[in-house]
Every structure is written in structure tokens, then in C-alpha cells.
Enzyme design. Structure first.
Site, PDB file in Angstrom:
ATOM      1  N   CYS A  72      -7.445 -13.017  -3.638  1.00 39.36           N
ATOM      2  CA  CYS A  72      -7.107 -11.773  -2.931  1.00 39.36           C
ATOM      3  C   CYS A  72      -5.783 -11.899  -2.210  1.00 39.36           C
ATOM      4  CB  CYS A  72      -8.129 -11.481  -1.834  1.00 39.36           C
ATOM      5  SG  CYS A  72      -9.711 -11.081  -2.443  1.00 39.36           S
ATOM      6  N   CYS A 107       1.334  -4.541   4.519  1.00 40.73           N
ATOM      7  CA  CYS A 107       0.377  -5.288   5.350  1.00 40.73           C
ATOM      8  C   CYS A 107       0.955  -6.697   5.547  1.00 40.73           C
ATOM      9  CB  CYS A 107      -0.992  -5.358   4.674  1.00 40.73           C
ATOM     10  SG  CYS A 107      -1.737  -3.727   4.475  1.00 40.73           S
TER      11      CYS A 107
HETATM   12  N1  SAH Z   1      -4.473  -1.800  -1.050  1.00 39.11           N
HETATM   13  C1  SAH Z   1      -5.874  -2.026  -1.151  1.00 39.11           C
HETATM   14  C2  SAH Z   1      -6.226  -3.167  -2.140  1.00 39.11           C
HETATM   15  C3  SAH Z   1      -5.723  -4.481  -1.639  1.00 39.11           C
HETATM   16  S1  SAH Z   1      -6.326  -6.011  -2.185  1.00 39.11           S
HETATM   17  C4  SAH Z   1      -6.423  -2.346   0.224  1.00 39.11           C
HETATM   18  O1  SAH Z   1      -5.651  -2.568   1.137  1.00 39.11           O
HETATM   19  O2  SAH Z   1      -7.628  -2.353   0.391  1.00 39.11           O
HETATM   20  C5  SAH Z   1      -7.952  -6.225  -1.687  1.00 39.11           C
HETATM   21  C6  SAH Z   1      -8.214  -6.924  -0.351  1.00 39.11           C
HETATM   22  O3  SAH Z   1      -7.524  -8.184  -0.186  1.00 39.11           O
HETATM   23  C7  SAH Z   1      -7.783  -6.058   0.816  1.00 39.11           C
HETATM   24  O4  SAH Z   1      -8.810  -6.023   1.764  1.00 39.11           O
HETATM   25  C8  SAH Z   1      -6.586  -6.792   1.336  1.00 39.11           C
HETATM   26  O5  SAH Z   1      -6.321  -6.476   2.663  1.00 39.11           O
HETATM   27  C9  SAH Z   1      -6.997  -8.234   1.132  1.00 39.11           C
HETATM   28  N2  SAH Z   1      -5.895  -9.182   1.213  1.00 39.11           N
HETATM   29  C10 SAH Z   1      -4.564  -8.931   1.097  1.00 39.11           C
HETATM   30  N3  SAH Z   1      -3.862 -10.069   1.271  1.00 39.11           N
HETATM   31  C11 SAH Z   1      -4.743 -11.057   1.492  1.00 39.11           C
HETATM   32  C12 SAH Z   1      -4.629 -12.474   1.686  1.00 39.11           C
HETATM   33  N4  SAH Z   1      -3.442 -13.078   1.673  1.00 39.11           N
HETATM   34  N5  SAH Z   1      -5.761 -13.176   1.873  1.00 39.11           N
HETATM   35  C13 SAH Z   1      -6.964 -12.572   1.813  1.00 39.11           C
HETATM   36  N6  SAH Z   1      -7.145 -11.252   1.621  1.00 39.11           N
HETATM   37  C14 SAH Z   1      -6.045 -10.499   1.447  1.00 39.11           C
END
Ligand code: SAH
Length: 371
Positions: free
Chosen positions: A340, A118
Site C-alpha cells: 500500500c 497525502c
Molecule cells: N486514493 C485512495 C486510494 C489510495 S491507496 C485513498 O486515499 O483511499 C489505499 C490505502 O493505502 C489508502 O488508505 C492510503 O492512504 C494508504 N497508503 C498510502 N500510502 C501508504 C503508505 N506509504 N503506507 C501504508 N499505507 C499507505
């Protein structure tokens, strides 16, 4: 027959029952075992005094309960605690405890790194090394419980979120027994709404999860249209929004009271306009859900910016006016990179980093095969 050094933390409740039976004992010993280990934090078999002596001896000979090691512990100004945990093979993962007035949320990892790439997530920048075992998933809870006790913290773990490093649904085989241990009344005993699995949207695995264990689901949607979502979450190519939201509906249809949490990261000028919010509201029609807006947490080497608070409020207002319960996630532990998407851990085998795109494709194929 049990092999020497059998790691009992790798087993879910059913497997444990089979294990005790294979040693010539009754199945209910599994429940007693879970109470000792997960509720009373006992790791010495010889002290499990309601087991017959011969069983205690068998366990000493055949079984093990490995623990994770704390490499580094950091505490934020807001009391969030982040642990960098080291595993047997030298890989390191991160686990975060977020205390609040009424609850204590433990955010745990499911993989070493992540293969999904992502574009706004720090974990993605390091590539993927391997899945965590069931033992390493539940081990994070055991360790956090123990450290909170040692630190004399008044906070307890009331909620578990699978929102640390990795994509939990790409590790279903190890995740499901771990979730069963979290839910079992003989083990951690968390209620179903207190355990949340967050996924980027592996559709077939969402159905499998639903059939296997009763937990809350959060889905990382992050965009209202396929074009934009594919830029942010490349997995969207495989499972586009319509398929993903249909899977969300199926997830809720079995138990009518369930709602999926739709996660939406707020990226300035990318996905945060009121037009985006309107389209999102349309997409979510008939999906039993609530929306959680996540202010973007920056990390080095990334060009995104967090939306302004005005933009976040306008986005929220638009969804609320259309009938969606919409909350904004409070950023916790940013001063220790615990928020997060800021978790990185440390991968031992950096060569896998270059193989990220290959791994992504391969992993997605595995996801398809889960159906
Ligand atoms: N792989 C799982 C868990 C990821 S972490 C998933 O994609 O859902 C949990 C959340 O934090 C997810 O919604 C992810 O997209 C978000 N996230 C990832 N990077 C982030 C960032 N830099 N700032 C805020 N949220 C983020």
C-alpha cells in the site's frame, strides 16, 4: 451512429446496449458481448458465433478492444505479483495481485499519478498526469486474468480493491461504468462486498457513487482530529472529519447491512498513541464501520516510520475494547515495492509534477461540483 474504432471497453452495460441498438440489433446483444469479452476472454469479433454474421462484420469495421501492455512483471517472495503496465500514450501504471489461501485480491489503479498529495504516500510524490479511461480500468482486470492463466497460477481473482494509484472518486465518470462491469452478472460478476473503492474522502462523490452502483467503501481517515488529518491528507481542509463521517453514515443508511472500512495508516509518533485511538473511537461512534490499521510502508525520500508492533497492538486493543472490529492489514509484496502506498508507475509528462498544488485545488473544485 458508431464511429470507426469505437472502444467498447469504455462502455458500461447500459451504453453497450445503446451501441448495439444503434447498429440495428437488439439490446440483449450487449449481454452476449459482455459474456464473450469478460467471461470467456474472447477478443476476436469473428469468433463470437452467437452473433449474426452482419453484426460480426459491423464490429470488425467499427469497434475495437484495446489491451494494455505489460512493461515489467515482478513477483515477490510472498507470491504477490506487480505489473507495470504501459498505455497508448506512454504513461505507465501499476496493478498488484495479492494471492491468499482462500482469496486473490487485485489492487487496481484509477489515475496516472495522484493530485491529492497525502504526505505519506509514494504515488503523491510524482504528481498527477491524467484519469484512466473505463477501458484502462477494466483492462487491468482482463490483463491480470490473462497473465495468471499464462503463468499457470492456481489463484483466481476473487476481490477487487481500487487502492492502486490515484483517487478513484476524482474519476467518477470513468469509474462508475467500470464498477458496473465488475458487478454485472454478464461481465465479471463480482458480489458487492468483493469490490471495494477506497477514497481520501471526497464527500459529494461518495454520495454519487452510492446512488450509482452497489460496492463496498473504504475511507482513508488516518487521524482522529482535523489538525492532524489536514497534515496527512490535505483534502481534509475541504471536507473535514465531521462532514466525512456524516457521508459514511449516509453511505450505510441505504442498505442497513453495509459497513464502511475506516483505513488508518500507522505512523510512529504521529497518529499512533493510545490517546489517538481513544479519540478515534469517540469520532466513530454511530458510524457503521470496521477499522483496518495499515502499517506504514516506507519509500525513499520520506521521513515517516512505521509504528512498532507493540504500538499497533495497543491501538488495536483500545478500539476492540470499545466495540470496534479492528484488523491489521498484512503487508504484502514489500520486496517489489508493491505494498500500500508504494506504487509509482511512470508519468510521461513530468511537467505536471510542478503543477501539483494547482492541480490539487482545481481537482477539489471539480469534486465540489459533483454534488
Ligand atoms: N486514493 C485512495 C486510494 C489510495 S491507496 C485513498 O486515499 O483511499 C489505499 C490505502 O493505502 C489508502 O488508505 C492510503 O492512504 C494508504 N497508503 C498510502 N500510502 C501508504 C503508505 N506509504 N503506507 C501504508 N499505507 C499507505
Amino acid at each position: 451512429m458508431a464511429q470507426p474504432n469505437t472502444n467498447l471497453l469504455n462502455m458500461g452495460p447500459q451504453e453497450l446496449e445503446g451501441f448495439f441498438k444503434s447498429l440495428g440489433h437488439q439490446g440483449f446483444r450487449a449481454k452476449q458481448f459482455m459474456q464473450w469479452v469478460y467471461q470467456r476472454d474472447m477478443t476476436e469479433f469473428s469468433c463470437m458465433h452467437d452473433f449474426p454474421l452482419d453484426l460480426r462484420r459491423q464490429l470488425d469495421e467499427l469497434a475495437s478492444l484495446p489491451t494494455l501492455t505489460v512493461h515489467t512483471e515482478k513477483t515477490s517472495k510472498d507470491e504477490t505479483i506487480k505489473w507495470l503496465l504501459e498505455m497508448d500514450d506512454g504513461n505507465k501504471i501499476e496493478t498488484v495481485f495479492i494471492p491468499d489461501t482462500k482469496r486473490g485480491t487485485l489492487c487496481i489503479s484509477s489515475q496516472v499519478g495522484c493530485a491529492l498529495n497525502c504526505s505519506f504516500c509514494a504515488t503523491a510524490t510524482q504528481g498527477f498526469n491524467r484519469n484512466l479511461s473505463t477501458s484502462e480500468i477494466v483492462g487491468q482486470i482482463m490483463l491480470a486474468k490473462r497473465r495468471l492463466l499464462e503463468l499457470g497460477s492456481s489463484h483466481k481473482i476473487t476481490n477487487i480493491v481500487m487502492m492502486g494509484m490515484g483517487e478513484p472518486l476524482l474519476n467518477l465518470d470513468n469509474l462508475i461504468p467500470a464498477l458496473q462491469i465488475m458487478r454485472s452478472d454478464y461481465a465479471f460478476g463480482f458480489a458487492k462486498r468483493k469490490v471495494t473503492v477506497s477514497t481520501s474522502g471526497l464527500v459529494p462523490a461518495m454520495d454519487k457513487l452510492n446512488a450509482a452502483v452497489d460496492v463496498a467503501l473504504a475511507v482513508s481517515l488516518h487521524a482522529p482530529s482535523d489538525d492532524l488529518r489536514t497534515q496527512l491528507v490535505p483534502l481534509n481542509k475541504k471536507y473535514p472529519i465531521a462532514e466525512l463521517l456524516a457521508a459514511c453514515k449516509r453511505y450505510c443508511s441505504i442498505k442497513k447491512s453495509n459497513k464502511v472500512t475506516i483505513e488508518y495508516v500507522m505512523l510512529a509518533g504521529v497518529n499512533d498513541s493510545v490517546a489517538n485511538a481513544r479519540l478515534l473511537a469517540k469520532q466513530l461512534a454511530n458510524v457503521p464501520c470496521k477499522v483496518n490499521l495499515i502499517p506504514f510502508n516506507p519509500f525513499p525520500g520520506n521521513n515517516y516510520n512505521c509504528s512498532s508492533s507493540n504500538a499497533i497492538m495497543a491501538f488495536q486493543r483500545c478500539l476492540v475494547e470499545r466495540g470496534y472490529l479492528t484488523t491489521v492489514r498484512r503487508t504484502r509484496g514489500p520486496d517489489i515495492d508493491a505494498a500500500c502506498g508504494q506504487l509509482r508507475g511512470r508519468l510521461r509528462d513530468k511537467t505536471k509534477r510542478n503543477a501539483r498544488f494547482k492541480v490539487t485545488r482545481q481537482v477539489v473544485t471539480v469534486g465540489r461540483n459533483l454534488s
